[in-house]
Design a protein around this motif. Structure first.
Motif, PDB file in Angstrom:
ATOM      1  N   SER A 177       0.858  -1.190   0.000  1.00 20.93           N
ATOM      2  CA  SER A 177       0.000   0.000   0.000  1.00 20.93           C
ATOM      3  C   SER A 177       0.887   1.229   0.000  1.00 20.93           C
ATOM      4  CB  SER A 177      -0.918   0.016   1.228  1.00 20.93           C
ATOM      5  OG  SER A 177      -0.153   0.048   2.422  1.00 20.93           O
ATOM      6  N   SER A 178       0.308   2.376  -0.310  1.00 19.11           N
ATOM      7  CA  SER A 178       1.093   3.610  -0.344  1.00 19.11           C
ATOM      8  C   SER A 178       0.208   4.810  -0.066  1.00 19.11           C
ATOM      9  CB  SER A 178       1.786   3.790  -1.703  1.00 19.11           C
ATOM     10  OG  SER A 178       0.832   3.956  -2.736  1.00 19.11           O
ATOM     11  N   ASP A 179       0.827   5.880   0.410  1.00 24.52           N
ATOM     12  CA  ASP A 179       0.116   7.137   0.617  1.00 24.52           C
ATOM     13  C   ASP A 179      -0.134   7.792  -0.736  1.00 24.52           C
ATOM     14  OD1 ASP A 179       0.318   6.664   3.289  1.00 24.52           O
ATOM     15  OD2 ASP A 179       2.004   8.029   3.624  1.00 24.52           O
ATOM     16  N   PRO A 180      -1.131   8.654  -0.829  1.00 28.86           N
ATOM     17  CA  PRO A 180      -1.346   9.391  -2.089  1.00 28.86           C
ATOM     18  C   PRO A 180      -0.198  10.375  -2.337  1.00 28.86           C
ATOM     19  CG  PRO A 180      -2.825  10.187  -0.372  1.00 28.86           C
ATOM     20  CD  PRO A 180      -2.176   8.964   0.179  1.00 28.86           C
ATOM     21  N   ALA A 181       0.150  10.565  -3.594  1.00 25.60           N
ATOM     22  CA  ALA A 181       1.248  11.477  -3.945  1.00 25.60           C
ATOM     23  C   ALA A 181       0.692  12.816  -4.389  1.00 25.60           C
ATOM     24  CB  ALA A 181       2.087  10.867  -5.062  1.00 25.60           C
ATOM     25  N   ARG A 182       1.369  13.885  -3.983  1.00 30.28           N
ATOM     26  CA  ARG A 182       0.953  15.218  -4.418  1.00 30.28           C
ATOM     27  C   ARG A 182       1.349  15.477  -5.857  1.00 30.28           C
ATOM     28  NH1 ARG A 182       3.234  18.799   0.467  1.00 30.28           N
ATOM     29  NH2 ARG A 182       4.813  17.154   0.382  1.00 30.28           N
ATOM     30  N   ASP A 183       2.483  14.936  -6.246  1.00 32.00           N
ATOM     31  CA  ASP A 183       2.983  15.127  -7.610  1.00 32.00           C
ATOM     32  C   ASP A 183       3.637  13.817  -8.038  1.00 32.00           C
ATOM     33  OD1 ASP A 183       4.173  15.748  -9.957  1.00 32.00           O
ATOM     34  OD2 ASP A 183       5.297  17.482  -9.221  1.00 32.00           O
ATOM     35  N   GLN A 184       3.017  13.116  -8.972  1.00 29.20           N
ATOM     36  CA  GLN A 184       3.520  11.804  -9.377  1.00 29.20           C
ATOM     37  C   GLN A 184       4.859  11.877 -10.100  1.00 29.20           C
ATOM     38  OE1 GLN A 184       0.760   9.348 -11.470  1.00 29.20           O
ATOM     39  NE2 GLN A 184      -0.432   8.929  -9.626  1.00 29.20           N
ATOM     40  N   LYS A 185       5.223  13.024 -10.617  1.00 29.85           N
ATOM     41  CA  LYS A 185       6.467  13.116 -11.377  1.00 29.85           C
ATOM     42  C   LYS A 185       7.686  13.400 -10.509  1.00 29.85           C
ATOM     43  CE  LYS A 185       4.465  14.520 -15.807  1.00 29.85           C
ATOM     44  NZ  LYS A 185       4.466  15.543 -16.879  1.00 29.85           N
ATOM     45  N   SER A 186       7.539  14.233  -9.476  1.00 23.21           N
ATOM     46  CA  SER A 186       8.725  14.676  -8.732  1.00 23.21           C
ATOM     47  C   SER A 186       8.702  14.351  -7.240  1.00 23.21           C
ATOM     48  CB  SER A 186       8.917  16.187  -8.906  1.00 23.21           C
ATOM     49  OG  SER A 186       7.783  16.895  -8.434  1.00 23.21           O
ATOM     50  N   SER A 187       7.529  14.131  -6.667  1.00 25.03           N
ATOM     51  CA  SER A 187       7.468  13.942  -5.221  1.00 25.03           C
ATOM     52  C   SER A 187       7.612  12.475  -4.840  1.00 25.03           C
ATOM     53  CB  SER A 187       6.149  14.489  -4.671  1.00 25.03           C
ATOM     54  OG  SER A 187       5.073  13.696  -5.131  1.00 25.03           O
ATOM     55  N   TYR A 188       7.997  12.261  -3.586  1.00 19.89           N
ATOM     56  CA  TYR A 188       8.089  10.910  -3.029  1.00 19.89           C
ATOM     57  C   TYR A 188       6.988  10.716  -1.992  1.00 19.89           C
ATOM     58  CZ  TYR A 188      12.434   9.229  -5.117  1.00 19.89           C
ATOM     59  OH  TYR A 188      13.378   8.755  -5.996  1.00 19.89           O
ATOM     60  N   LYS A 189       6.636   9.465  -1.760  1.00 16.17           N
ATOM     61  CA  LYS A 189       5.574   9.156  -0.806  1.00 16.17           C
ATOM     62  C   LYS A 189       5.969   7.901  -0.022  1.00 16.17           C
ATOM     63  CE  LYS A 189       3.088   6.373  -4.214  1.00 16.17           C
ATOM     64  NZ  LYS A 189       1.830   6.173  -4.967  1.00 16.17           N
ATOM     65  N   LYS A 190       5.283   7.729   1.115  1.00 19.02           N
ATOM     66  CA  LYS A 190       5.535   6.558   1.940  1.00 19.02           C
ATOM     67  C   LYS A 190       4.795   5.365   1.369  1.00 19.02           C
ATOM     68  CE  LYS A 190       6.285   8.027   6.567  1.00 19.02           C
ATOM     69  NZ  LYS A 190       5.716   8.221   7.923  1.00 19.02           N
ATOM     70  N   CYS A 191       5.450   4.199   1.430  1.00 21.70           N
ATOM     71  CA  CYS A 191       4.756   2.988   1.011  1.00 21.70           C
ATOM     72  C   CYS A 191       5.078   1.854   1.977  1.00 21.70           C
ATOM     73  CB  CYS A 191       5.103   2.604  -0.425  1.00 21.70           C
ATOM     74  SG  CYS A 191       6.587   1.628  -0.605  1.00 21.70           S
ATOM     75  N   LEU A 192       4.190   0.901   2.082  1.00 21.72           N
ATOM     76  CA  LEU A 192       4.366  -0.275   2.927  1.00 21.72           C
ATOM     77  C   LEU A 192       4.613  -1.474   2.025  1.00 21.72           C
ATOM     78  CD1 LEU A 192       4.165  -1.562   5.806  1.00 21.72           C
ATOM     79  CD2 LEU A 192       1.744  -2.008   5.270  1.00 21.72           C
ATOM     80  N   LEU A 193       5.703  -2.181   2.274  1.00 28.80           N
ATOM     81  CA  LEU A 193       6.025  -3.363   1.485  1.00 28.80           C
ATOM     82  C   LEU A 193       5.346  -4.593   2.089  1.00 28.80           C
ATOM     83  CD1 LEU A 193       9.850  -2.717   0.981  1.00 28.80           C
ATOM     84  CD2 LEU A 193       7.964  -2.059  -0.528  1.00 28.80           C
ATOM     85  N   THR A 194       5.260  -5.654   1.311  1.00 26.54           N
ATOM     86  CA  THR A 194       4.602  -6.871   1.791  1.00 26.54           C
ATOM     87  C   THR A 194       5.379  -7.543   2.921  1.00 26.54           C
ATOM     88  OG1 THR A 194       5.705  -8.101  -0.001  1.00 26.54           O
ATOM     89  CG2 THR A 194       3.433  -7.345  -0.391  1.00 26.54           C
ATOM     90  N   ASN A 195       6.658  -7.175   3.101  1.00 26.53           N
ATOM     91  CA  ASN A 195       7.436  -7.735   4.211  1.00 26.53           C
ATOM     92  C   ASN A 195       7.291  -6.900   5.484  1.00 26.53           C
ATOM     93  OD1 ASN A 195       8.962  -5.484   3.630  1.00 26.53           O
ATOM     94  ND2 ASN A 195      10.846  -6.598   3.176  1.00 26.53           N
ATOM     95  N   GLY A 196       6.436  -5.864   5.420  1.00 28.04           N
ATOM     96  CA  GLY A 196       6.186  -5.043   6.594  1.00 28.04           C
ATOM     97  C   GLY A 196       7.074  -3.827   6.732  1.00 28.04           C
ATOM     98  N   ARG A 197       8.018  -3.641   5.816  1.00 29.03           N
ATOM     99  CA  ARG A 197       8.934  -2.495   5.889  1.00 29.03           C
ATOM    100  C   ARG A 197       8.329  -1.293   5.170  1.00 29.03           C
ATOM    101  NH1 ARG A 197      12.178  -3.074   9.822  1.00 29.03           N
ATOM    102  NH2 ARG A 197      13.743  -1.711   8.855  1.00 29.03           N
ATOM    103  N   GLN A 198       8.661  -0.086   5.687  1.00 28.00           N
ATOM    104  CA  GLN A 198       8.212   1.160   5.063  1.00 28.00           C
ATOM    105  C   GLN A 198       9.396   1.872   4.430  1.00 28.00           C
ATOM    106  OE1 GLN A 198       6.104   3.671   7.832  1.00 28.00           O
ATOM    107  NE2 GLN A 198       4.143   2.700   7.396  1.00 28.00           N
ATOM    108  N   ILE A 199       9.229   2.317   3.192  1.00 26.01           N
ATOM    109  CA  ILE A 199      10.266   3.103   2.525  1.00 26.01           C
ATOM    110  C   ILE A 199       9.599   4.217   1.721  1.00 26.01           C
ATOM    111  CG2 ILE A 199      11.768   1.069   2.319  1.00 26.01           C
ATOM    112  CD1 ILE A 199      11.200   1.147  -0.710  1.00 26.01           C
TER     113      ILE A 199
END
Length: 260
Positions: free
Chosen positions: A210-232
């Motif tokens: 899953s991931s947070d919504p992005a303000r700008d898909q081209k330049s911004s970064y967002k938080k996401c949750l991986l299936t192993n439970g890690r967030q990057i």
């Protein structure tokens, strides 16, 4: 392993006289590659240790109580030659050097050594005189396959001889969250065969849950949750279900690229 010295010559390196010798392995090795790596391991011995320049002669045996491990354990290096990546034995604790800098005080040269305790992960900085003797830990690289994890213990095996090994999960660092049963890892082991460092793969394949919504898909970064439970943090265009590569740098988990 045991070997026989078949040739020698005197060389100078880092202020010491060394016996450069050729060794033919006599011990039993599972593959020719192991025998070749063992032969290279006996590349140089300091002439100042255990009268090596006199005792290690053509036809002399390298083995038993005079094996290379015993010689290396007797060697100390000066602080002036300590480099990043070296492993030091300080008061019974093993440390890996992460940074070295010079310090001039009262016209005397000192070395500031920043190092991390391999077992606990704690870091500290020690100051040594440039000529101060330090104990260096010599290591070799081996491949091991992960069998399974049980509690805080990782069960490994040699992929060729199937010899089992156990290490604490902390030795894997952050990579423990990405490695799976059956994966191969590179271990650095000391002269006693004890694992001291794990070198994980350069990057890992992971899936975005899953991931947070992005303000700008081209330049911004967002938080996401991986299936192993890690967030990057990932680029805005990465959507749930996407496969990505994660790289590990200095204990940090970073987005590398989207998998094709």
């Amino acid at each position: 392993p045991t070997g026989e010295v078949t040739g020698e010559s005197m060389v100078s390196h880092q202020g010491l006289r060394w016996v450069q010798c050729t060794v033919v392995a006599l011990g039993r090795f599972p593959t020719k590659a192991h025998a070749e790596s063992s032969r290279r391991a006996f590349a140089a011995l300091p002439a100042s240790v255990s009268a090596a320049g006199r005792d290690w002669r053509r036809g002399g045996a390298v083995g038993g109580s005079r094996r290379l491990a015993d010689i290396r354990r007797a060697i100390s290096i000066e602080a002036s030659v300590v480099r990043k990546g070296d492993i030091l034995d300080v008061k019974g604790h093993k440390y890996i050097v992460s940074k070295v800098s010079d310090q001039l005080t009262n016209r005397k040269m000192f070395k500031n050594v920043e190092m991390k305790d391999i077992q606990s992960g704690n870091t500290k900085t020690e100051t040594f005189r440039a000529a101060e003797k330090l104990q260096k830990v010599y290591v070799s690289h081996v491949k091991r396959q992960i069998l399974y994890v049980e509690g805080s213990t990782v069960h490994l095996q040699d992929p060729e001889t199937f010899e089992p090994t156990e290490v604490h999960v902390n030795l894997l660092g952050v990579a423990q969250h990405y490695l799976e049963d059956g994966d191969l890892i590179d271990l650095q082991i000391n002269e006693e065969g004890e694992p001291v460092i794990c070198n994980p793969p350069a990057k890992f394949l992971a899936e975005v849950a899953s991931s947070d919504p992005a303000r700008d898909q081209k330049s911004s970064y967002k938080k996401c949750l991986l299936t192993n439970g890690r967030q990057i943090m990932v680029p805005g265009f990465i959507e749930p279900g996407a496969k990505i590569f994660v790289k590990l740098e200095g204990g940090n988990e970073l987005y590398a690229e989207k998998a094709s």
